[in-house]
Design an enzyme around this catalytic site. Sequence first.
Site, short mmCIF file in Angstrom:
data_model
loop_
_atom_site.label_atom_id
_atom_site.label_comp_id
_atom_site.label_asym_id
_atom_site.label_seq_id
_atom_site.Cartn_x
_atom_site.Cartn_y
_atom_site.Cartn_z
N LYS A 113 -11.77 -6.17 8.87
CA LYS A 113 -12.59 -6.33 7.74
C LYS A 113 -13.67 -7.52 7.91
CE LYS A 113 -9.54 -4.75 4.10
NZ LYS A 113 -8.78 -5.09 2.84
N LYS A 205 -7.84 6.26 10.48
CA LYS A 205 -7.19 6.75 9.17
C LYS A 205 -8.09 6.86 7.92
CE LYS A 205 -6.10 2.13 7.14
NZ LYS A 205 -5.26 1.34 6.49
N LYS A 208 -10.27 4.02 1.82
CA LYS A 208 -11.13 4.06 0.59
C LYS A 208 -12.47 3.47 1.06
CE LYS A 208 -7.17 2.25 -2.36
NZ LYS A 208 -6.76 1.22 -2.92
P1 AMP Z 1 -4.89 0.22 0.45
O1 AMP Z 1 -5.75 1.52 0.24
O2 AMP Z 1 -5.32 -0.52 1.75
O3 AMP Z 1 -4.91 -0.64 -0.60
O4 AMP Z 1 -3.39 0.76 0.60
C1 AMP Z 1 -2.31 0.86 -0.17
C2 AMP Z 1 -1.02 1.47 0.44
O5 AMP Z 1 -1.59 2.83 0.93
C3 AMP Z 1 -0.58 0.72 1.63
O6 AMP Z 1 0.85 0.81 1.59
C4 AMP Z 1 -1.12 1.47 2.72
O7 AMP Z 1 -0.15 1.13 4.09
C5 AMP Z 1 -0.95 2.65 2.29
N1 AMP Z 1 -2.18 3.56 3.12
C6 AMP Z 1 -3.45 3.44 3.00
N2 AMP Z 1 -4.10 4.26 3.80
C7 AMP Z 1 -2.95 4.91 4.24
C8 AMP Z 1 -3.29 6.12 5.21
N3 AMP Z 1 -4.47 6.68 5.65
N4 AMP Z 1 -2.41 6.66 5.70
C9 AMP Z 1 -0.94 6.18 5.22
N5 AMP Z 1 -0.86 5.45 4.20
C10 AMP Z 1 -1.85 4.69 3.76
#
Ligand code: AMP
Length: 342
Positions: A113, A205, A208
């Site tokens: 980031k 991956k 968002k």
């Molecule tokens: P975030 O979107 O970074 O706030 O992630 C929120 C939750 O979603 C966390 O537990 C991440 O590990 C999970 N997560 C985010 N992106 C992925 C992805 N592409 N595949 C699997 N888990 C994800």
Amino acid sequence: MPRPRVLSGVQPTGALHLGNWLGAIRNWVNLQDSHDTFFCVVDLHAITVPHDPEQLAADTRKTAALYLAAGIDPSRSTVFVQSHVPAHSELAWLLNCVTPLNWLERMIQFKEKAIKQGDQVSVGLLDYPVLMAADILLYDADLVPVGEDQKQHLELARDIAQQRINARFGQKDADGEPIPVLKVPEPLILKEGARVMSLTDGRSKMSKSDPNEGSRITLLDPPELITKKIKRAKTDPVMGLEFGNPERPETDNLLGLYAILSGKGREAVAAECAAMGWGTFKPLLAEAAVEALRPLQQRYAELSADPAELDRVLAGGRERAQSVAQATLDRTRAALGFLPVH
Ligand code: AMP
């Protein structure tokens, strides 16, 4: 025996996507029957990168509503907003003062980031994992269900609790056994869905923050949009779908999504699609995705029509979370030698 405690959270930044659902939230739902579950919307984490105030409030509500729509049941789980419980910020400060700077500088997510922010990187972005440790440790969590990408942050939370707090500030009982100040949590990373990849690049991956909206399916995408995104998803010129071919990351990802979203499982879809062309496969995957999301989207629409209900849920969640968190904070304050409040 009390049920093992679970805590997890997602940032209210942008629309939740299939990765968040399959990697995190969907797994929370199943834990509600067997565990004492706490789920927060981590709004304090959302301001570690530049943010828009109006958007933050709206996204916080939206994320909480999506938890409920995905099947989190407020009569069995404590659902709350992180910033509504001030103990999170306060414990984070205490942990800050015992966490070595170089532990934070080597965090992969920070490095990724930080590159994007240039010389605008905030202290908060570096400190993100310490706040996350506070979230977890405040609730004496036994298990923390997250996607694969959060594993390093979980390790850090364990190290802070064990090496920096318990080892230094824990007392011993009459038999010389250590009495921990903070409970050391375990990660819970379920293999299936742990890493959902981008629709436009099978090697990165689903995220968002990807500027290309076609790279992800969000949980509130209407059926036509889901179908369109899948139609445009990156593929390769090879006939037939398979798992585990390192030359074909997109194929692995899309077949994996089909296995989960259709509910058929990996073995069955590997057989079903072994000789299938993309023109046949993509509509099948689109239909599976639309059907899997339909009940969630319907519940979300109902919740959106009744904002007072969401407020009630979050107020109840805050109260329960606050009482648990305050007890841990008081224990930690005492262990560190702060003068008690009288
Ligand atoms: P975030 O979107 O970074 O706030 O992630 C929120 C939750 O979603 C966390 O537990 C991440 O590990 C999970 N997560 C985010 N992106 C992925 C992805 N592409 N595949 C699997 N888990 C994800």
